[in-house]
Every structure is written in structure tokens, then in C-alpha cells.
Design a protein around this motif. Structure first.
Motif: not given
Length: 249
Positions: A46-56, A119-128, A136-141
């Protein structure tokens, strides 16, 4: 069956078909959009979808946490994020270098959070950092986030059903593949069941983190006796070490 058990069982059913084995392409109109799977459930775009940011990847905190069964609050006056779950209370003050778990335990977190469209976004490392298994599979997105108990149930399930190649493909790191072949894995499990009897399921799961690795310890129930199984995951959610202990019968 209690509510938590139901959630785990349903997640396992989805995970067996999805963790590393499905691209989820039918659920997405935009092939360039990041696909996010949380405990087997696809995060809606939706309007608050995840998005790539460098390697994360940056994930919308409230939406992702809700799927993971956390209630999220943000205290603007103190710039503090709080996630409340069944077993965990997670607090993070924006700009700090750590996350606090259950008011006492501190875990390193040095990446940046972002306010986007207010809207607040956190990197994947937050959940780690809060103790979830992430990849995160960058090739498969594709981003995947799972609770340790769900991951443990799937690994044990693949072992007990003889899907050794599938287990290797989905979960083994390159170093693990070099140290334990599929044939060796099959023998490893056969030695367990020859002495312990038919596998009945996981009785309990505990997890701990140290630096870039997560250790998941399980107690497995068999017809004759219980046994312990421990596997260590790297920061990509891949197994780097597998250890089992079967008591004398």
C-alpha cells in the motif's frame, strides 16, 4: 489448542511452502517492489510499502509489527518506540545505539530509522536485533522475517519427513554445506530416530543472540525419549552449525 500454538501451526504450514522456496510473484503487480513475508504472511502493498535502501530494506514499523503480533506505540515527546508482544516489551529511543528488551536486556542497534510520509520505517536489522530470524534476497527482491519457534518447527519438520535436500537448499550456509552433506544429514537424523523412536514434535524452543549469530535450542519429543537439537544461524538466517544431544536410553 491455545492461540499462540494456532499461530505457530498456521505459520509453519505457510513457511514449509514459502521459506526460500516461493517467489510470491502472483501476489505482486510490480516486479520491482520489495516483497515482504512475515511468519508466512505476505505484507500487503500500500502507500506504506517496504523499499530498498542500499544493502538493506526499510520496513513500515507499525504494519510489519502488527503482522508479527506486536502492538506499536510512538511517544513523540521522548522520541521512543515501544513494541508490546506476548513475551516481549521492546523499547527504542530514536538515535540510541541499542534496543532494550523487557526493561533490562540491551541489544546493539546502530542503524537509522526513517520518517517517510510522516510514517516510521526501520531497517531489517531492527527485527534481527529484537530476536527474529531475518533474510533478504536482493536478487528475488524478497524479505523474510520469522519467529525462532516457527523456524525451528520447519527445520525439524523437514528432518522428520526426510526432506534433507530441501533443508540444505533453504537453510544451509555454504560452510555448512561443506561440512555436512545431504547423506551425512540423513545419517544424522537416522541415528536419532533409531534410538529415540518416532518423532512427535517440538516440546520447547529457546533462542539467544551473540554478535551476528542466533542460537536456537529445541527439545524434541520422540516415542522413547526426548532429545535436544541446537542450530546456529548467521545474520542471513542460514545454519552455520548443527548440534544434537540424545541422552542415554
Amino acid at each position: 489448542m491455545n492461540k499462540i500454538a494456532v499461530v505457530v501451526v498456521l505459520s509453519v504450514l505457510l513457511l514449509v511452502n514459502g521459506f526460500g522456496g516461493t517467489t510470491y510473484s502472483t501476489a505482486w503487480a510490480d516486479a520491482n517492489e520489495v516483497k515482504v513475508v512475515l511468519n508466512g504472511q505476505v505484507l500487503k502493498s500500500d502507500q506504506y510499502s517496504a523499499y530498498p535502501n542500499g544493502s538493506t530494506v526499510m520496513l513500515p514499523l507499525r504494519e510489519a509489527s502488527s503482522v508479527l503480533k506486536y502492538q506499536t506505540t510512538y511517544q513523540k515527546s521522548t522520541d521512543t518506540i515501544t513494541l508490546s508482544g506476548v513475551k516481549q516489551k521492546i523499547e527504542y529511543k530514536v538515535g540510541n545505539d541499542h534496543i532494550t528488551i523487557n526493561d533490562t536486556e540491551k541489544r546493539d542497534f546502530k542503524d537509522n530509522v526513517v520518517f517517510r510520509k510522516e510514517h516510521l520505517y526501520v531497517p531489517l536489522s531492527f527485527f534481527t536485533s529484537v530476536g527474529l530470524v531475518t533474510s533478504y534476497n536482493a536478487e528475488a527482491n524478497l524479505v523474510e522475517v520469522y519467529a525462532p519457534e516457527v523456524t525451528a518447527s520447519v527445520i525439524a519438520g523437514l528432518l522428520s519427513t526426510g526432506q534433507f535436500q530441501e533443508l540444505e537448499n533453504r537453510f544451509f550456509s555454504d560452510e555448512m554445506k561443506r561440512s555436512l552433506s545431504t547423506t551425512g544429514l540423513q545419517k544424522y537424523w537416522a541415528d536419532f530416530t533409531a534410538r529415540a523412536g518416532t518423532y512427535h514434535g517440538i516440546k520447547s524452543t529457546e533462542s539467544s543472540q551473540k554478535e551476528d549469530q542466533m542460537s536456537i535450542q529445541c527439545v524434541l519429543g520422540f516415542a522413547v525419549t526426548d532429545a535436544s537439537l541446537e542450530f546456529v544461524l548467521n545474520k542471513s538466517g542460514k545454519i552455520v552449525e548443527l548440534k544434537g544431544n540424545l541422552p542415554s536410553i
